[in-house]
Design an enzyme around this catalytic site. Structure first.
Site, mmCIF file in Angstrom:
data_model
loop_
_atom_site.group_PDB
_atom_site.id
_atom_site.type_symbol
_atom_site.label_atom_id
_atom_site.label_comp_id
_atom_site.label_asym_id
_atom_site.label_seq_id
_atom_site.Cartn_x
_atom_site.Cartn_y
_atom_site.Cartn_z
ATOM 1 N N HIS A 49 44.064 59.841 53.877
ATOM 2 C CA HIS A 49 43.825 58.868 52.792
ATOM 3 C C HIS A 49 43.329 57.558 53.383
ATOM 4 C CE1 HIS A 49 44.852 56.353 49.212
ATOM 5 N NE2 HIS A 49 44.642 57.484 48.581
ATOM 6 N N PHE A 50 42.223 57.369 53.746
ATOM 7 C CA PHE A 50 41.046 58.229 53.777
ATOM 8 C C PHE A 50 40.556 58.303 55.224
ATOM 9 C CE2 PHE A 50 41.074 56.093 49.629
ATOM 10 C CZ PHE A 50 41.132 57.191 48.783
#
Length: 143
Positions: A49-50
């Site tokens: 993420h991410f």
């Protein structure tokens, strides 16, 4: 007053990787507290993420708010040993700025209401002086 990590583990059942409060400061029993969470670069969730642009998920910030509320409730209630504080609702959540590795969240919780075993809190999370997240959270102590 300050609640350290060892005491937090006595008050709530959460453990790594979902224990999201490092310590709690400025505790006023049954009224307010400030949870501290340092977002380290090696947080497991940041790997996905991410990738290449790590952002601490908003749901984790809300969970850290709920844990701070639970710690305050468990610390404030005389017969809390063996009981669990459950997150029951979230209202008016707003995510204002992303939280990234090395940010330190200051999670301020203030009691709005307490009726029997149900508590309601105004919560706000800051990085430095910047408001990043806010919500109204309700919790219930059961056991």
């Amino acid at each position: 007053m300050e609640i350290n990590l060892e005491k937090i583990k006595e008050l709530i059942p959460h453990r790594d990787p979902i224990l999201l409060v490092d310590r709690v400061i400025d505790v006023i029993n049954s009224e307010s507290a400030t949870g501290i969470k340092t977002v380290t670069p090696n947080e497991p969730v940041l790997a996905g993420h991410f990738p290449g642009h790590p952002v601490f998920p908003g749901v984790y910030i809300v969970e850290a708010m709920a844990q701070t509320c639970a710690i305050l409730v468990a610390h404030s209630v005389d017969d809390a040993k063996g009981k669990i504080v459950y997150f029951t609702s979230i209202e008016e959540a707003k995510f204002r700025k992303p939280v990234v590795p090395n940010d330190v969240l200051n999670i301020k919780v203030k009691k709005l209401q307490n009726r029997r075993n149900l508590w309601k809190f105004e919560c706000s999370a800051y990085v430095g002086e910047t408001l990043v997240t806010e919500a109204i959270i309700s919790a219930m102590i059961m056991g």
